[in-house]
Write a protein that holds these residues in place. Structure first.
Motif, PDB file in Angstrom:
ATOM      1  N   ALA A  62      12.726   2.910   9.142  1.00  0.00           N
ATOM      2  CA  ALA A  62      13.815   2.343   8.343  1.00  0.00           C
ATOM      3  C   ALA A  62      15.148   2.960   8.747  1.00  0.00           C
ATOM      4  N   LEU A  63      15.168   4.264   8.977  1.00  0.00           N
ATOM      5  CA  LEU A  63      16.401   4.917   9.446  1.00  0.00           C
ATOM      6  C   LEU A  63      16.820   4.356  10.799  1.00  0.00           C
ATOM      7  N   HIS A  64      15.857   4.193  11.668  1.00  0.00           N
ATOM      8  CA  HIS A  64      16.132   3.649  12.997  1.00  0.00           C
ATOM      9  C   HIS A  64      16.731   2.242  12.888  1.00  0.00           C
ATOM     10  N   GLN A  65      16.140   1.388  12.050  1.00  0.00           N
ATOM     11  CA  GLN A  65      16.585   0.002  11.910  1.00  0.00           C
ATOM     12  C   GLN A  65      17.933  -0.100  11.184  1.00  0.00           C
ATOM     13  N   GLU A  66      18.074   0.627  10.073  1.00  0.00           N
ATOM     14  CA  GLU A  66      19.245   0.464   9.208  1.00  0.00           C
ATOM     15  C   GLU A  66      20.479   1.210   9.726  1.00  0.00           C
ATOM     16  N   ILE A  67      20.267   2.412  10.268  1.00  0.00           N
ATOM     17  CA  ILE A  67      21.407   3.249  10.656  1.00  0.00           C
ATOM     18  C   ILE A  67      21.617   3.252  12.163  1.00  0.00           C
ATOM     19  N   SER A  76      15.468   9.857  14.083  1.00  0.00           N
ATOM     20  CA  SER A  76      15.057   9.379  12.766  1.00  0.00           C
ATOM     21  C   SER A  76      13.861  10.165  12.252  1.00  0.00           C
ATOM     22  N   SER A  77      12.880  10.351  13.117  1.00  0.00           N
ATOM     23  CA  SER A  77      11.687  11.105  12.747  1.00  0.00           C
ATOM     24  C   SER A  77      12.043  12.556  12.415  1.00  0.00           C
ATOM     25  N   HIS A  78      12.900  13.156  13.231  1.00  0.00           N
ATOM     26  CA  HIS A  78      13.332  14.540  13.010  1.00  0.00           C
ATOM     27  C   HIS A  78      14.067  14.656  11.674  1.00  0.00           C
ATOM     28  N   PHE A  79      14.925  13.690  11.374  1.00  0.00           N
ATOM     29  CA  PHE A  79      15.701  13.680  10.139  1.00  0.00           C
ATOM     30  C   PHE A  79      14.774  13.628   8.920  1.00  0.00           C
ATOM     31  N   VAL A  80      13.783  12.746   8.944  1.00  0.00           N
ATOM     32  CA  VAL A  80      12.827  12.636   7.840  1.00  0.00           C
ATOM     33  C   VAL A  80      12.067  13.949   7.678  1.00  0.00           C
ATOM     34  N   GLU A  81      11.608  14.525   8.787  1.00  0.00           N
ATOM     35  CA  GLU A  81      10.862  15.787   8.721  1.00  0.00           C
ATOM     36  C   GLU A  81      11.708  16.906   8.138  1.00  0.00           C
ATOM     37  N   LYS A  82      12.986  16.974   8.523  1.00  0.00           N
ATOM     38  CA  LYS A  82      13.882  18.027   8.011  1.00  0.00           C
ATOM     39  C   LYS A  82      14.091  17.891   6.505  1.00  0.00           C
ATOM     40  N   ILE A  83      14.274  16.661   6.035  1.00  0.00           N
ATOM     41  CA  ILE A  83      14.470  16.444   4.595  1.00  0.00           C
ATOM     42  C   ILE A  83      13.217  16.853   3.823  1.00  0.00           C
ATOM     43  N   LEU A  84      12.057  16.404   4.286  1.00  0.00           N
ATOM     44  CA  LEU A  84      10.812  16.748   3.598  1.00  0.00           C
ATOM     45  C   LEU A  84      10.550  18.252   3.635  1.00  0.00           C
ATOM     46  N   ALA A  85      10.836  18.883   4.756  1.00  0.00           N
ATOM     47  CA  ALA A  85      10.644  20.334   4.871  1.00  0.00           C
ATOM     48  C   ALA A  85      11.571  21.079   3.905  1.00  0.00           C
ATOM     49  N   HIS A  86      12.808  20.599   3.793  1.00  0.00           N
ATOM     50  CA  HIS A  86      13.768  21.227   2.878  1.00  0.00           C
ATOM     51  C   HIS A  86      13.300  21.078   1.425  1.00  0.00           C
ATOM     52  N   MET A  87      12.776  19.918   1.074  1.00  0.00           N
ATOM     53  CA  MET A  87      12.251  19.708  -0.275  1.00  0.00           C
ATOM     54  C   MET A  87      11.047  20.612  -0.541  1.00  0.00           C
ATOM     55  N   CYS A  88      10.142  20.693   0.423  1.00  0.00           N
ATOM     56  CA  CYS A  88       8.956  21.541   0.269  1.00  0.00           C
ATOM     57  C   CYS A  88       9.334  23.008   0.120  1.00  0.00           C
ATOM     58  N   GLU A  89      10.299  23.442   0.904  1.00  0.00           N
ATOM     59  CA  GLU A  89      10.744  24.838   0.835  1.00  0.00           C
ATOM     60  C   GLU A  89      11.344  25.138  -0.535  1.00  0.00           C
ATOM     61  N   GLY A 121       0.820  -1.209   0.000  1.00  0.00           N
ATOM     62  CA  GLY A 121       0.000   0.000   0.000  1.00  0.00           C
ATOM     63  C   GLY A 121       0.844   1.245   0.000  1.00  0.00           C
ATOM     64  N   THR A 122       0.904   1.929   1.119  1.00  0.00           N
ATOM     65  CA  THR A 122       1.509   3.248   1.183  1.00  0.00           C
ATOM     66  C   THR A 122       2.701   3.281   2.121  1.00  0.00           C
ATOM     67  N   LEU A 123       3.782   3.859   1.650  1.00  0.00           N
ATOM     68  CA  LEU A 123       4.955   4.100   2.483  1.00  0.00           C
ATOM     69  C   LEU A 123       4.755   5.444   3.176  1.00  0.00           C
ATOM     70  N   THR A 124       4.846   5.480   4.495  1.00  0.00           N
ATOM     71  CA  THR A 124       4.573   6.700   5.248  1.00  0.00           C
ATOM     72  C   THR A 124       5.847   7.305   5.825  1.00  0.00           C
ATOM     73  N   ARG A 125       5.722   8.501   6.378  1.00  0.00           N
ATOM     74  CA  ARG A 125       6.843   9.153   7.069  1.00  0.00           C
ATOM     75  C   ARG A 125       7.337   8.270   8.203  1.00  0.00           C
ATOM     76  N   ALA A 126       6.394   7.688   8.915  1.00  0.00           N
ATOM     77  CA  ALA A 126       6.757   6.816  10.036  1.00  0.00           C
ATOM     78  C   ALA A 126       7.554   5.610   9.540  1.00  0.00           C
ATOM     79  N   ASP A 127       7.189   5.071   8.372  1.00  0.00           N
ATOM     80  CA  ASP A 127       7.929   3.954   7.785  1.00  0.00           C
ATOM     81  C   ASP A 127       9.359   4.373   7.451  1.00  0.00           C
ATOM     82  N   LEU A 128       9.510   5.569   6.895  1.00  0.00           N
ATOM     83  CA  LEU A 128      10.852   6.068   6.566  1.00  0.00           C
ATOM     84  C   LEU A 128      11.684   6.250   7.831  1.00  0.00           C
ATOM     85  N   ALA A 129      11.078   6.829   8.856  1.00  0.00           N
ATOM     86  CA  ALA A 129      11.789   7.037  10.120  1.00  0.00           C
ATOM     87  C   ALA A 129      12.163   5.694  10.747  1.00  0.00           C
TER      88      ALA A 129
END
Length: 99
Positions: A15-20, A27-40, A5-13
């Motif tokens: 994945a960062l938590h698990q992989e890195i 992890s959540s903060h990192f995902v939010e910062k990247i998305l905010a930078h893209m939106c800006e 179905g759908t990959l969410t922000r929580a899923d991305l965070a």
């Protein structure tokens, strides 16, 4: 991650938590910062290109005449800016292989 179905922000965070190994909060903060930078960047009229993934491109569409499908009446459609996504060749190849 979500099974199908759908990959969410929580899923991305997660994945960062698990992989890195970042904390869940980091992890959540990192995902939010990247998305905010893209939106800006997009809000400032810049295109966003992520190598190996694809490009988010802003396009200005001019005014045009549309037609109400129910009544057939012609209606002017105002000019607007639209966001499109174009997957990279690498991404398209991966999607074809997975399907």
């Amino acid at each position: 991650m979500a099974p199908a179905g759908t990959l969410t922000r929580a899923d991305l965070a997660d994945a960062l938590h698990q992989e890195i190994g970042l904390s869940r909060a980091d992890s959540s903060h990192f995902v939010e910062k990247i998305l905010a930078h893209m939106c800006e960047a997009l809000a400032n009229g810049e295109n966003v290109k992520i190598s190996g993934f694809g490009s988010f491109v802003l396009r200005d569409k001019g005014e045009r005449i549309g037609r109400n499908p129910k009544t057939g009446v012609e209606v002017p459609i105002a000019p607007r800016r639209v966001l499109t996504f174009r997957a990279s060749q690498m991404m398209r190849d991966r999607i074809v292989e997975a399907g």
